[in-house]
Design a protein around this motif. Structure first.
Motif, PDB file in Angstrom:
ATOM      1  N   ALA A 109       0.816  -1.217   0.000  1.00 51.31           N
ATOM      2  CA  ALA A 109       0.000   0.000   0.000  1.00 51.31           C
ATOM      3  C   ALA A 109       0.849   1.267   0.000  1.00 51.31           C
ATOM      4  CB  ALA A 109      -0.938  -0.009   1.203  1.00 51.31           C
ATOM      5  N   SER A 110       1.962   1.235   0.693  1.00 48.88           N
ATOM      6  CA  SER A 110       2.781   2.438   0.827  1.00 48.88           C
ATOM      7  C   SER A 110       3.910   2.524  -0.199  1.00 48.88           C
ATOM      8  CB  SER A 110       3.372   2.514   2.236  1.00 48.88           C
ATOM      9  OG  SER A 110       4.264   1.434   2.466  1.00 48.88           O
ATOM     10  N   HIS A 111       4.026   1.543  -1.063  1.00 54.63           N
ATOM     11  CA  HIS A 111       5.107   1.524  -2.042  1.00 54.63           C
ATOM     12  C   HIS A 111       4.876   2.597  -3.098  1.00 54.63           C
ATOM     13  CE1 HIS A 111       8.154  -0.224  -4.735  1.00 54.63           C
ATOM     14  NE2 HIS A 111       8.624  -0.756  -3.622  1.00 54.63           N
ATOM     15  N   PRO A 112       5.946   3.307  -3.493  1.00 57.06           N
ATOM     16  CA  PRO A 112       5.800   4.330  -4.533  1.00 57.06           C
ATOM     17  C   PRO A 112       5.175   3.752  -5.805  1.00 57.06           C
ATOM     18  CG  PRO A 112       7.982   4.440  -3.548  1.00 57.06           C
ATOM     19  CD  PRO A 112       7.317   3.196  -3.009  1.00 57.06           C
ATOM     20  N   GLY A 113       4.265   4.479  -6.377  1.00 53.29           N
ATOM     21  CA  GLY A 113       3.614   4.027  -7.610  1.00 53.29           C
ATOM     22  C   GLY A 113       2.416   3.140  -7.374  1.00 53.29           C
ATOM     23  N   GLY A 114       2.152   2.782  -6.120  1.00 53.74           N
ATOM     24  CA  GLY A 114       0.965   1.994  -5.816  1.00 53.74           C
ATOM     25  C   GLY A 114       1.075   0.514  -6.110  1.00 53.74           C
ATOM     26  N   GLU A 115       2.241   0.062  -6.495  1.00 55.41           N
ATOM     27  CA  GLU A 115       2.449  -1.369  -6.694  1.00 55.41           C
ATOM     28  C   GLU A 115       3.853  -1.724  -6.251  1.00 55.41           C
ATOM     29  OE1 GLU A 115       2.011  -2.441 -10.809  1.00 55.41           O
ATOM     30  OE2 GLU A 115       3.899  -1.542 -11.371  1.00 55.41           O
ATOM     31  N   ALA A 116       4.034  -2.992  -5.898  1.00 54.57           N
ATOM     32  CA  ALA A 116       5.338  -3.430  -5.416  1.00 54.57           C
ATOM     33  C   ALA A 116       5.669  -4.800  -5.974  1.00 54.57           C
ATOM     34  CB  ALA A 116       5.337  -3.486  -3.887  1.00 54.57           C
ATOM     35  N   TYR A 125       4.117  -8.579  -9.377  1.00 53.22           N
ATOM     36  CA  TYR A 125       3.853  -7.254  -8.820  1.00 53.22           C
ATOM     37  C   TYR A 125       2.474  -7.251  -8.173  1.00 53.22           C
ATOM     38  CZ  TYR A 125       7.939  -5.512 -11.207  1.00 53.22           C
ATOM     39  OH  TYR A 125       9.243  -5.303 -11.606  1.00 53.22           O
ATOM     40  N   TYR A 126       2.385  -6.605  -7.019  1.00 55.00           N
ATOM     41  CA  TYR A 126       1.153  -6.577  -6.240  1.00 55.00           C
ATOM     42  C   TYR A 126       0.622  -5.164  -6.115  1.00 55.00           C
ATOM     43  CZ  TYR A 126       2.266 -11.332  -5.038  1.00 55.00           C
ATOM     44  OH  TYR A 126       2.535 -12.667  -5.127  1.00 55.00           O
ATOM     45  N   ARG A 127      -0.698  -5.049  -6.083  1.00 55.95           N
ATOM     46  CA  ARG A 127      -1.406  -3.792  -5.851  1.00 55.95           C
ATOM     47  C   ARG A 127      -2.501  -4.057  -4.824  1.00 55.95           C
ATOM     48  NH1 ARG A 127      -1.632   0.457  -8.712  1.00 55.95           N
ATOM     49  NH2 ARG A 127      -0.415   0.760 -10.573  1.00 55.95           N
ATOM     50  N   VAL A 128      -2.806  -3.042  -4.050  1.00 56.33           N
ATOM     51  CA  VAL A 128      -3.934  -3.128  -3.130  1.00 56.33           C
ATOM     52  C   VAL A 128      -5.212  -3.026  -3.961  1.00 56.33           C
ATOM     53  CG1 VAL A 128      -5.159  -1.893  -1.302  1.00 56.33           C
ATOM     54  CG2 VAL A 128      -2.686  -2.197  -1.161  1.00 56.33           C
ATOM     55  N   ALA A 129      -6.189  -3.837  -3.635  1.00 56.07           N
ATOM     56  CA  ALA A 129      -7.503  -3.770  -4.283  1.00 56.07           C
ATOM     57  C   ALA A 129      -8.304  -2.672  -3.586  1.00 56.07           C
ATOM     58  CB  ALA A 129      -8.214  -5.119  -4.188  1.00 56.07           C
ATOM     59  N   PRO A 130      -8.376  -1.485  -4.176  1.00 57.44           N
ATOM     60  CA  PRO A 130      -8.974  -0.347  -3.480  1.00 57.44           C
ATOM     61  C   PRO A 130     -10.440  -0.556  -3.102  1.00 57.44           C
ATOM     62  CG  PRO A 130      -8.513   0.217  -5.763  1.00 57.44           C
ATOM     63  CD  PRO A 130      -7.943  -1.141  -5.518  1.00 57.44           C
ATOM     64  N   THR A 131     -11.176  -1.303  -3.900  1.00 55.53           N
ATOM     65  CA  THR A 131     -12.585  -1.500  -3.574  1.00 55.53           C
ATOM     66  C   THR A 131     -12.768  -2.342  -2.323  1.00 55.53           C
ATOM     67  OG1 THR A 131     -12.653  -3.322  -5.159  1.00 55.53           O
ATOM     68  CG2 THR A 131     -13.424  -1.182  -5.932  1.00 55.53           C
ATOM     69  N   ALA A 132     -11.869  -3.296  -2.094  1.00 57.97           N
ATOM     70  CA  ALA A 132     -11.967  -4.120  -0.880  1.00 57.97           C
ATOM     71  C   ALA A 132     -11.660  -3.283   0.351  1.00 57.97           C
ATOM     72  CB  ALA A 132     -11.002  -5.306  -0.974  1.00 57.97           C
ATOM     73  N   VAL A 133     -10.649  -2.443   0.263  1.00 55.43           N
ATOM     74  CA  VAL A 133     -10.299  -1.579   1.386  1.00 55.43           C
ATOM     75  C   VAL A 133     -11.424  -0.582   1.641  1.00 55.43           C
ATOM     76  CG1 VAL A 133      -8.651   0.128   2.230  1.00 55.43           C
ATOM     77  CG2 VAL A 133      -7.835  -1.903   1.021  1.00 55.43           C
ATOM     78  N   ALA A 134     -12.025  -0.054   0.573  1.00 57.36           N
ATOM     79  CA  ALA A 134     -13.142   0.879   0.730  1.00 57.36           C
ATOM     80  C   ALA A 134     -14.326   0.200   1.407  1.00 57.36           C
ATOM     81  CB  ALA A 134     -13.546   1.435  -0.636  1.00 57.36           C
ATOM     82  N   ALA A 135     -14.578  -1.065   1.062  1.00 55.57           N
ATOM     83  CA  ALA A 135     -15.683  -1.799   1.684  1.00 55.57           C
ATOM     84  C   ALA A 135     -15.441  -1.988   3.179  1.00 55.57           C
ATOM     85  CB  ALA A 135     -15.861  -3.156   0.997  1.00 55.57           C
ATOM     86  N   MET A 136     -14.213  -2.334   3.550  1.00 51.02           N
ATOM     87  CA  MET A 136     -13.891  -2.514   4.970  1.00 51.02           C
ATOM     88  C   MET A 136     -14.013  -1.190   5.713  1.00 51.02           C
ATOM     89  SD  MET A 136     -10.620  -5.033   4.494  1.00 51.02           S
ATOM     90  CE  MET A 136     -10.265  -5.269   6.223  1.00 51.02           C
ATOM     91  N   SER A 137     -13.521  -0.135   5.103  1.00 53.90           N
ATOM     92  CA  SER A 137     -13.567   1.191   5.716  1.00 53.90           C
ATOM     93  C   SER A 137     -15.010   1.658   5.892  1.00 53.90           C
ATOM     94  CB  SER A 137     -12.795   2.175   4.836  1.00 53.90           C
ATOM     95  OG  SER A 137     -12.872   3.465   5.364  1.00 53.90           O
ATOM     96  N   ALA A 138     -15.827   1.478   4.866  1.00 51.71           N
ATOM     97  CA  ALA A 138     -17.221   1.906   4.943  1.00 51.71           C
ATOM     98  C   ALA A 138     -17.969   1.148   6.035  1.00 51.71           C
ATOM     99  CB  ALA A 138     -17.907   1.713   3.595  1.00 51.71           C
ATOM    100  N   MET A 139     -17.690  -0.134   6.158  1.00 49.30           N
ATOM    101  CA  MET A 139     -18.378  -0.920   7.180  1.00 49.30           C
ATOM    102  C   MET A 139     -18.010  -0.436   8.572  1.00 49.30           C
ATOM    103  SD  MET A 139     -18.270  -4.915   8.176  1.00 49.30           S
ATOM    104  CE  MET A 139     -17.020  -4.660   9.395  1.00 49.30           C
ATOM    105  N   LEU A 140     -16.779   0.009   8.763  1.00 49.31           N
ATOM    106  CA  LEU A 140     -16.316   0.446  10.084  1.00 49.31           C
ATOM    107  C   LEU A 140     -16.595   1.918  10.354  1.00 49.31           C
ATOM    108  CD1 LEU A 140     -12.934  -1.460  10.312  1.00 49.31           C
ATOM    109  CD2 LEU A 140     -15.100  -2.019  11.440  1.00 49.31           C
ATOM    110  N   ASP A 141     -17.198   2.613   9.412  1.00 46.74           N
ATOM    111  CA  ASP A 141     -17.483   4.032   9.589  1.00 46.74           C
ATOM    112  C   ASP A 141     -18.578   4.216  10.649  1.00 46.74           C
ATOM    113  OD1 ASP A 141     -17.836   6.738   9.397  1.00 46.74           O
ATOM    114  OD2 ASP A 141     -18.369   6.740   7.283  1.00 46.74           O
ATOM    115  N   LEU A 142     -18.266   4.883  11.721  1.00 45.33           N
ATOM    116  CA  LEU A 142     -19.227   5.081  12.795  1.00 45.33           C
ATOM    117  C   LEU A 142     -20.098   6.313  12.590  1.00 45.33           C
ATOM    118  CD1 LEU A 142     -17.020   4.138  15.863  1.00 45.33           C
ATOM    119  CD2 LEU A 142     -18.682   2.720  14.650  1.00 45.33           C
TER     120      LEU A 142
END
Length: 121
Positions: A57-64, A102-119
């Motif tokens: 997630a923190s790798h420059p360019g969004g993939e590692a 090369y790996y990338r974070v799946a942004p939609t999965a992270v968004a789903a987790m974040s939305a579910m935890l939004d208080l």
């Protein structure tokens, strides 16, 4: 890493969102939503997986490249195992380029987790 260990997962198309759970405060989760979310949270519950996920997630360019993130204190086969678990949970996508993956974070999965935890509802 052998070819049998790598399964390419397609990156989500631009503008396409993964169905997401409503915020946890909006009501009780359905069995199906709870199972989907549990798979993702379980994958991140391992410290090595969480570090690998963070490195991607923190790798420059969004993939590692796996060659750039494998220094997490475990052997290369163990790194491959953990990356496979993160891919299977839908948290990472991968692409083979020559001998490297090369790996990338799946942004939609992270968004789903974040939305579910939004208080904030």
């Amino acid at each position: 890493m052998s070819n049998s260990e790598v399964v390419e997962a397609p990156a989500p198309a631009a503008g396409v969102e993964v169905p997401c759970c409503p915020p946890i405060t909006a009501g009780e989760l359905s069995q199906n939503d709870a199972e989907k979310m549990a798979v993702m949270f379980k994958a991140l519950s391992d410290p090595v997986r969480l570090r690998l996920f963070s490195k991607v997630a923190s790798h420059p360019g969004g993939e590692a490249c796996v060659c750039d993130i494998s220094d997490v204190g475990v052997s290369q086969p163990t790194v491959s195992h953990h990356l496979k678990k993160l891919r299977e949970a839908g948290l990472l996508t991968s692409e083979r380029r020559g001998t490297w993956v090369y790996y990338r974070v799946a942004p939609t999965a992270v968004a789903a987790m974040s939305a579910m935890l939004d208080l904030r509802t």
